[in-house]
Write an enzyme that holds these catalytic residues in place. Sequence first.
Site, PDB file in Angstrom:
ATOM      1  N   GLY A   1      -2.060   1.102  -0.971  1.00 58.89           N
ATOM      2  CA  GLY A   1      -2.461   2.360  -0.360  1.00 58.89           C
ATOM      3  C   GLY A   1      -3.871   2.799  -0.685  1.00 58.89           C
ATOM      4  O   GLY A   1      -4.225   3.940  -0.417  1.00 58.89           O
TER       5      GLY A   1
ATOM      6  N   LYS B   1      -2.356   6.291   8.400  1.00 56.72           N
ATOM      7  CA  LYS B   1      -2.386   5.850   9.793  1.00 56.72           C
ATOM      8  C   LYS B   1      -2.194   7.058  10.702  1.00 56.72           C
ATOM      9  O   LYS B   1      -1.433   7.969  10.383  1.00 56.72           O
ATOM     10  CB  LYS B   1      -1.262   4.837  10.041  1.00 56.72           C
ATOM     11  CG  LYS B   1      -1.482   3.543   9.267  1.00 56.72           C
ATOM     12  CD  LYS B   1      -0.254   2.655   9.271  1.00 56.72           C
ATOM     13  CE  LYS B   1      -0.494   1.455   8.360  1.00 56.72           C
ATOM     14  NZ  LYS B   1       0.769   0.856   7.903  1.00 56.72           N
TER      15      LYS B   1
ATOM     16  N   ASN C   1       5.176  -4.103   2.595  1.00 58.21           N
ATOM     17  CA  ASN C   1       5.857  -2.823   2.451  1.00 58.21           C
ATOM     18  C   ASN C   1       7.351  -3.072   2.506  1.00 58.21           C
ATOM     19  O   ASN C   1       7.877  -3.539   3.514  1.00 58.21           O
ATOM     20  CB  ASN C   1       5.423  -1.861   3.550  1.00 58.21           C
ATOM     21  CG  ASN C   1       3.938  -1.577   3.468  1.00 58.21           C
ATOM     22  OD1 ASN C   1       3.393  -1.379   2.392  1.00 58.21           O
ATOM     23  ND2 ASN C   1       3.268  -1.595   4.600  1.00 58.21           N
TER      24      ASN C   1
ATOM     25  N   ARG D   1      10.029  -1.349   2.804  1.00 60.19           N
ATOM     26  CA  ARG D   1      10.760  -0.163   3.266  1.00 60.19           C
ATOM     27  C   ARG D   1      10.686  -0.105   4.791  1.00 60.19           C
ATOM     28  O   ARG D   1       9.933  -0.848   5.411  1.00 60.19           O
ATOM     29  CB  ARG D   1      10.083   1.095   2.707  1.00 60.19           C
ATOM     30  CG  ARG D   1       8.625   1.155   3.133  1.00 60.19           C
ATOM     31  CD  ARG D   1       7.936   2.480   2.867  1.00 60.19           C
ATOM     32  NE  ARG D   1       6.685   2.549   3.583  1.00 60.19           N
ATOM     33  CZ  ARG D   1       5.506   2.103   3.150  1.00 60.19           C
ATOM     34  NH1 ARG D   1       5.425   1.550   1.957  1.00 60.19           N
ATOM     35  NH2 ARG D   1       4.435   2.195   3.889  1.00 60.19           N
TER      36      ARG D   1
END
Length: 518
Positions: free
Chosen positions: A164, A236, A293, A295
């Site tokens: 991130g 984003k 990622n 998730r």
Amino acid sequence: MGFSSVLIANRGEIAVRIIRACREEGLRSVAVCSEADKTAPHVLLADETVLLGPAQSSESYLVIEKLLGAARSTGAEAIHPGYGFLSESSAFARAVDDAGLAFVGPPVSAMEAMGDKPTARARMHAAGVPVISGSEPVASSEEALAAAGEIGFPVLLKAVAGGGGKGMHLARGAREVGPALKRARGEAATAFGDDRVYLEKFLEDPRHIEVQVLSDASRSVHLWERECSVQRRHQKLIEEAPAATIHPEVRTAMGEVAVRAAEAVGYRGAGTIEFLAEGCESSSGRFYFLEMNTRIQVEHTVTEMITGVDLVREQLRIARGLPLLGGQEPPRPRGHAVECRISAEDPANGFLPSTGVVTAVEIPTGPGVRWDGGIRRGTEVGLHYDPLLGKLIVHGEDRPAALARMLRALEELRIEGVATTAPFHLAVLREPDFRANQISIRYLEMHPDLVDPGRAALEEAALAAAGLLELDRRPGGGVATRGRRSDPTGSTDSRDPCGAASSTGSRRLSPWVMAGHQ
Ligand code: MV4
């Protein structure tokens, strides 16, 4: 394995999304909420709700013991973490396992392997997944300098525990290595409690393209890619599927590589392999693994729109030990999908969070339009949580059709009581480079008027007063403006090496001014 009730350890639009999937799968849903969310949409939709505690997430949505207690008291047999909050915490996944509950997510071992960047890079390299050239963790500036010499400048210093964009610093030459190392270390220690740092070659102007994967007990499939280059400060703002300009051979290779990446860590469930891509409009383009990622992601919806696969349903099925729906082959993508994140932030004011009571909500409908939301009339938007109010998603036969449909839908959308990012989205959708798909992770840096319409309008007024407006209107028009930074607040965000670069040269009139959004 087999379960018939699910606790959703989240709030907002993603909690609503998961509750809907539970209902369709015949699963009982248990919501959790804080004092601030007692009448939130996710609470109204769930079969049952447990009040966790005060509004601060550190005393409610983030307290593992409270979540496990809520599952125990309601008889929930599984926990879906959504995104954000505890979704990528391997400690949480382990606690869920240890409590004898099913975690709707990957195995702890896969989360751990992907959470440590050098480990992830080594595992990917061994599996034949291209990684950006880089180093092992470095212990001193001498080691960092030696590593930079091997990699070649410019280099990025990145946190081992990172992701991130936190703890990331750029060094363009030897003189900058020491200071960048020091900053990266300090930030990594604060953000992750782990000050280890390693180096990577810095890619100057790539696209951010990610591939959705789904893995059940016996196989992994990919569901094609998403283009996520329109970002501001690692958030984003607009996502699309597929990446419209990618070469077909590169697209195929990227999907195969993503499947290999998932299999290399024994993945289960829904996950995303992030790549940085350069020159992928041609078959000689390159793409490199960035991170995984582990998730469900905010932008999973655009993949659903082009494939017809319900990703949250698949997550629930995989966690129950059921096989993926569909055949061996990835479903052929159909048409083009776009998502705009509608947040309570004021784009006319540096994206400042906007608070208040939502006094009116009108959601666009009609062909090819989807709204995944977490608000209703009367919702109080405060500062305790992520400002995402909902996502507007459209599908069309191709990219131009989808963009036209999104413009139409955004014009129909009405949210009153708080400022939202909808006007920003309208401006981007009218901007020629975006329309031509001339985008990269530096898109907003190259179009500062989109994130700072106030300043653009002021400069326009000044230019008009100086009689320069006509000159400036010409393509490539003649007025050299000072360097601009991507950061509209003017604060020094040293964490953003890409954003810190400045661009000079000709400018366009603010699309906001032209579109009458002042
Ligand atoms: C990079 C990079 C260029 N070169 N790594 C940003 C967040 C984190 N996931 C990694 N990031 C980047 N890593 C190398 N070697 C540029 C970024 C980056 C970025 C990546 C994807 C989307 C938006 C971005 C904005 C700024 C920097």
